[in-house]
Design an enzyme around this catalytic site. Sequence first.
Site, PDB file in Angstrom:
ATOM      1  N   CYS A 242       0.863  -1.192   0.000  1.00 26.37           N
ATOM      2  CA  CYS A 242       0.000   0.000   0.000  1.00 26.37           C
ATOM      3  C   CYS A 242       0.892   1.233   0.000  1.00 26.37           C
ATOM      4  O   CYS A 242       0.768   2.137   0.844  1.00 26.37           O
ATOM      5  CB  CYS A 242      -0.951  -0.007   1.187  1.00 26.37           C
ATOM      6  SG  CYS A 242      -1.864  -1.557   1.404  1.00 26.37           S
ATOM      7  N   PRO A 245       1.268   7.425  -1.337  1.00 17.28           N
ATOM      8  CA  PRO A 245       1.943   8.206  -2.373  1.00 17.28           C
ATOM      9  C   PRO A 245       3.463   8.093  -2.411  1.00 17.28           C
ATOM     10  O   PRO A 245       4.108   8.737  -3.243  1.00 17.28           O
ATOM     11  CB  PRO A 245       1.524   9.639  -2.030  1.00 17.28           C
ATOM     12  CG  PRO A 245       1.358   9.636  -0.556  1.00 17.28           C
ATOM     13  CD  PRO A 245       0.815   8.290  -0.212  1.00 17.28           C
ATOM     14  N   GLY A 246       4.073   7.317  -1.504  1.00 14.61           N
ATOM     15  CA  GLY A 246       5.463   6.978  -1.703  1.00 14.61           C
ATOM     16  C   GLY A 246       6.477   7.493  -0.701  1.00 14.61           C
ATOM     17  O   GLY A 246       7.670   7.197  -0.834  1.00 14.61           O
ATOM     18  N   LYS A 248       7.155   6.600   2.316  1.00 15.77           N
ATOM     19  CA  LYS A 248       7.842   5.516   3.006  1.00 15.77           C
ATOM     20  C   LYS A 248       8.749   4.745   2.047  1.00 15.77           C
ATOM     21  O   LYS A 248       9.840   4.303   2.432  1.00 15.77           O
ATOM     22  CB  LYS A 248       6.811   4.596   3.665  1.00 15.77           C
ATOM     23  CG  LYS A 248       5.959   5.327   4.711  1.00 15.77           C
ATOM     24  CD  LYS A 248       4.832   4.449   5.227  1.00 15.77           C
ATOM     25  CE  LYS A 248       3.940   5.229   6.191  1.00 15.77           C
ATOM     26  NZ  LYS A 248       3.160   6.295   5.520  1.00 15.77           N
ATOM     27  N   ASP A 263       1.133  -1.155  -4.860  1.00 15.53           N
ATOM     28  CA  ASP A 263      -0.108  -0.432  -4.567  1.00 15.53           C
ATOM     29  C   ASP A 263      -1.158  -0.828  -5.590  1.00 15.53           C
ATOM     30  O   ASP A 263      -0.836  -1.170  -6.742  1.00 15.53           O
ATOM     31  CB  ASP A 263       0.113   1.086  -4.595  1.00 15.53           C
ATOM     32  CG  ASP A 263      -0.990   1.838  -3.868  1.00 15.53           C
ATOM     33  OD1 ASP A 263      -0.848   2.079  -2.653  1.00 15.53           O
ATOM     34  OD2 ASP A 263      -2.007   2.177  -4.509  1.00 15.53           O
ATOM     35  N   ASP A 305       1.420  -0.071   5.547  1.00 14.64           N
ATOM     36  CA  ASP A 305       0.649   1.098   5.980  1.00 14.64           C
ATOM     37  C   ASP A 305      -0.752   0.893   5.401  1.00 14.64           C
ATOM     38  O   ASP A 305      -1.026   1.261   4.260  1.00 14.64           O
ATOM     39  CB  ASP A 305       1.296   2.381   5.465  1.00 14.64           C
ATOM     40  CG  ASP A 305       0.628   3.630   6.014  1.00 14.64           C
ATOM     41  OD1 ASP A 305      -0.005   3.545   7.082  1.00 14.64           O
ATOM     42  OD2 ASP A 305       0.717   4.692   5.370  1.00 14.64           O
ATOM     43  N   CYS A 358      -2.993   5.467   9.745  1.00 18.00           N
ATOM     44  CA  CYS A 358      -3.160   6.867  10.147  1.00 18.00           C
ATOM     45  C   CYS A 358      -4.543   7.048  10.757  1.00 18.00           C
ATOM     46  O   CYS A 358      -5.359   7.832  10.289  1.00 18.00           O
ATOM     47  CB  CYS A 358      -2.936   7.820   8.966  1.00 18.00           C
ATOM     48  SG  CYS A 358      -3.961   7.491   7.518  1.00 18.00           S
TER      49      CYS A 358
END
Length: 425
Positions: A242, A245-246, A248, A263, A305, A358
């Site tokens: 997942c 947007p990148g 990590k 993803d 994530d 999150c």
Amino acid sequence: MQHGMTARTVAAGLVAGVLNDRCTLADQIARGALDPLPAGERARAQRLALVTLRRLGPVDRVLKPLLRKAPPPMVHAVLRVATAEILGEGAQAHGVVSSAVDAIRKGGRALEGYAGLANAVLRRVADYPVDDFAALPPQELPGWLRGRLMSAWGKAATRAMEVAHAAGASLDLTPRDGDAGALAARLGGLALPTGSVRLTARAQVSDLPGYAAGDWWVQDAAAALPARALEVRPGERVLDLCAAPGGKTLQLAAAGADVTALDLSAPRMERVRQNLARCGLSAQTVVADALDWSAPAPFDAVLLDAPCSATGTIRRHPDLPFVRSSDGLKALFALQAALIDRAIGFLRPGGRLVFSTCSLLPDEGEGQVTAALARHPGLEIETPMITGTDPGWSSREGGLRLRPDYWPDLGGMDGFYLARVRLPA
């Protein structure tokens, strides 16, 4: 309200879209809500909408005694934006009142009759003491979420989170070389204890020094911790599930890992590729469903994530409480559990997994890890050594619980949960 569009009228349209149509700001913008404005005014319209939604509770407390009944949604939205701008932003009342009245007058036959009402109401708003407005209770979270947070963290903590949501969020950056002090000095920002850099002044991201060279990327300080918790070593094979947007993925690649980023969304994965290219980093990118994808070989480490309620990001996305509900939470919980099981299956013996969301809900954090430990005999939880974290953030089962009301003197952080577990060798 297409005629004579200004940043204020577009902001009002965005607010009405959130409150009346339950459409997120991102979805409205993707559908072209900002297109009628010149490029320089689009950011302003978006900012006004954000400010209004963050302070909607206090704004409505001011407006309610001035309105015998609620006006049409678009008129109400114009009044709300104007009130937030006058009392929350400190804008000159005369210009705001004039612009708001003009917008309503040009809004067509259904609205033009409310121009006089708007003028009278906003002139009284302009007389409201700014200090009294600042002292009003913050916008409350919706009942479905507020009740869960009070049960989990208590009334005082929930109110502190609402205060943090109203304050909004600064721009946080992750330095590619890990030198937060040098980047903070270069950009006039603040080096945070955990290694991120915080900019408090408004800025156009692409105009900041080092953006084009890929010296840093935008990433909330809390969102930067899961990758640090994985503690990867150069050459390790690491899977970022997942990934979009990148942020990590970039952290893992910058640490020297051999990264596979996966993803489900092709457009979001394209953003990952663009960010990798800008930062001069490499990773294998895969567009696939993690529940169906087969790994060519086991990984040393996996970062998951997981999709979640995003309740930890309200300080950045104040529209979320107005458009989301408890519908679908149980399906999310089930998906997270399935993804944890799948992620564990990608590990070699002795491999480690960092799970994060999150979210502010224990069902999407502490509860998931506790259940995973019960489902997988031999799985052990580990305490990662992350510089700058507070011992008070540790959760009972061994994870890390981050909340918006933490770091109040530094400007808060997103709500997050993370934990690291390891398979037996």
